[in-house]
Write a protein that holds these residues in place. Structure first.
Motif, PDB file in Angstrom:
ATOM      1  N   GLN A  15       0.808  -1.225   0.000  1.00  0.00           N
ATOM      2  CA  GLN A  15       0.000   0.000   0.000  1.00  0.00           C
ATOM      3  C   GLN A  15       0.841   1.276   0.000  1.00  0.00           C
ATOM      4  O   GLN A  15       0.307   2.375  -0.074  1.00  0.00           O
ATOM      5  N   GLU A  16       2.141   1.112   0.061  1.00  0.00           N
ATOM      6  CA  GLU A  16       3.040   2.268   0.231  1.00  0.00           C
ATOM      7  C   GLU A  16       3.181   3.104  -1.045  1.00  0.00           C
ATOM      8  O   GLU A  16       3.231   2.577  -2.143  1.00  0.00           O
ATOM      9  N   GLN A  17       3.258   4.422  -0.848  1.00  0.00           N
ATOM     10  CA  GLN A  17       3.474   5.377  -1.937  1.00  0.00           C
ATOM     11  C   GLN A  17       4.731   6.216  -1.708  1.00  0.00           C
ATOM     12  O   GLN A  17       5.195   6.887  -2.616  1.00  0.00           O
ATOM     13  N   ASN A  18       5.276   6.151  -0.521  1.00  0.00           N
ATOM     14  CA  ASN A  18       6.382   7.007  -0.107  1.00  0.00           C
ATOM     15  C   ASN A  18       7.732   6.430  -0.533  1.00  0.00           C
ATOM     16  O   ASN A  18       8.074   5.295  -0.174  1.00  0.00           O
ATOM     17  N   TYR A  19       8.508   7.220  -1.262  1.00  0.00           N
ATOM     18  CA  TYR A  19       9.816   6.786  -1.760  1.00  0.00           C
ATOM     19  C   TYR A  19      10.731   6.345  -0.629  1.00  0.00           C
ATOM     20  O   TYR A  19      11.358   5.287  -0.706  1.00  0.00           O
ATOM     21  N   GLN A  20      10.844   7.151   0.395  1.00  0.00           N
ATOM     22  CA  GLN A  20      11.781   6.871   1.481  1.00  0.00           C
ATOM     23  C   GLN A  20      11.448   5.547   2.176  1.00  0.00           C
ATOM     24  O   GLN A  20      12.340   4.748   2.456  1.00  0.00           O
ATOM     25  N   LYS A  21      10.178   5.312   2.459  1.00  0.00           N
ATOM     26  CA  LYS A  21       9.781   4.080   3.143  1.00  0.00           C
ATOM     27  C   LYS A  21      10.018   2.861   2.260  1.00  0.00           C
ATOM     28  O   LYS A  21      10.486   1.821   2.733  1.00  0.00           O
ATOM     29  N   LEU A  22       9.719   2.992   0.968  1.00  0.00           N
ATOM     30  CA  LEU A  22       9.959   1.888   0.035  1.00  0.00           C
ATOM     31  C   LEU A  22      11.456   1.609  -0.107  1.00  0.00           C
ATOM     32  O   LEU A  22      11.887   0.456  -0.080  1.00  0.00           O
ATOM     33  N   LYS A  44       9.227   6.516 -12.980  1.00  0.00           N
ATOM     34  CA  LYS A  44       8.126   6.227 -13.915  1.00  0.00           C
ATOM     35  C   LYS A  44       6.786   6.256 -13.186  1.00  0.00           C
ATOM     36  O   LYS A  44       5.791   6.745 -13.722  1.00  0.00           O
ATOM     37  N   TYR A  45       6.769   5.729 -11.977  1.00  0.00           N
ATOM     38  CA  TYR A  45       5.559   5.740 -11.144  1.00  0.00           C
ATOM     39  C   TYR A  45       5.077   7.173 -10.918  1.00  0.00           C
ATOM     40  O   TYR A  45       3.903   7.483 -11.091  1.00  0.00           O
ATOM     41  N   GLN A  46       5.999   8.052 -10.576  1.00  0.00           N
ATOM     42  CA  GLN A  46       5.639   9.452 -10.348  1.00  0.00           C
ATOM     43  C   GLN A  46       5.146  10.113 -11.634  1.00  0.00           C
ATOM     44  O   GLN A  46       4.216  10.910 -11.607  1.00  0.00           O
TER      45      GLN A  46
END
Length: 74
Positions: free
Chosen positions: A37-44, A67-69
């Motif tokens: 469910q993650e969207q955050n770059y840093q957490k991923l 590409k996602y962004q």
């Protein structure tokens, strides 16, 4: 609602491909702990650095996230 990075990554999945992003997507699909469910770059990024031995280079993630962004802006 914005889709998660995992949902985007699954669009790159292709079992017949040897492209790094397709292999990353296939391995993430098999990773039962991947933060779906993650969207955050840093957490991923943090998750992948600590848990994804299947990812030979973080550059692959960086390019996929870019590409996602870009798709999210459309």
């Amino acid at each position: 609602m914005r889709r998660s990075f995992y949902e985007f990554l699954m669009t790159l999945r292709n079992a017949d491909s040897v492209e790094p992003e397709a292999e990353f997507a296939m391995n993430a699909f098999r990773d039962t702990s991947f933060p779906k469910q993650e969207q955050n770059y840093q957490k991923l990024s943090e998750y992948l650095e600590l848990n994804a031995g299947y990812l030979p280079s973080m550059t692959i993630f960086d390019e996929a996230f870019q590409k996602y962004q870009e798709t999210d802006k459309k």
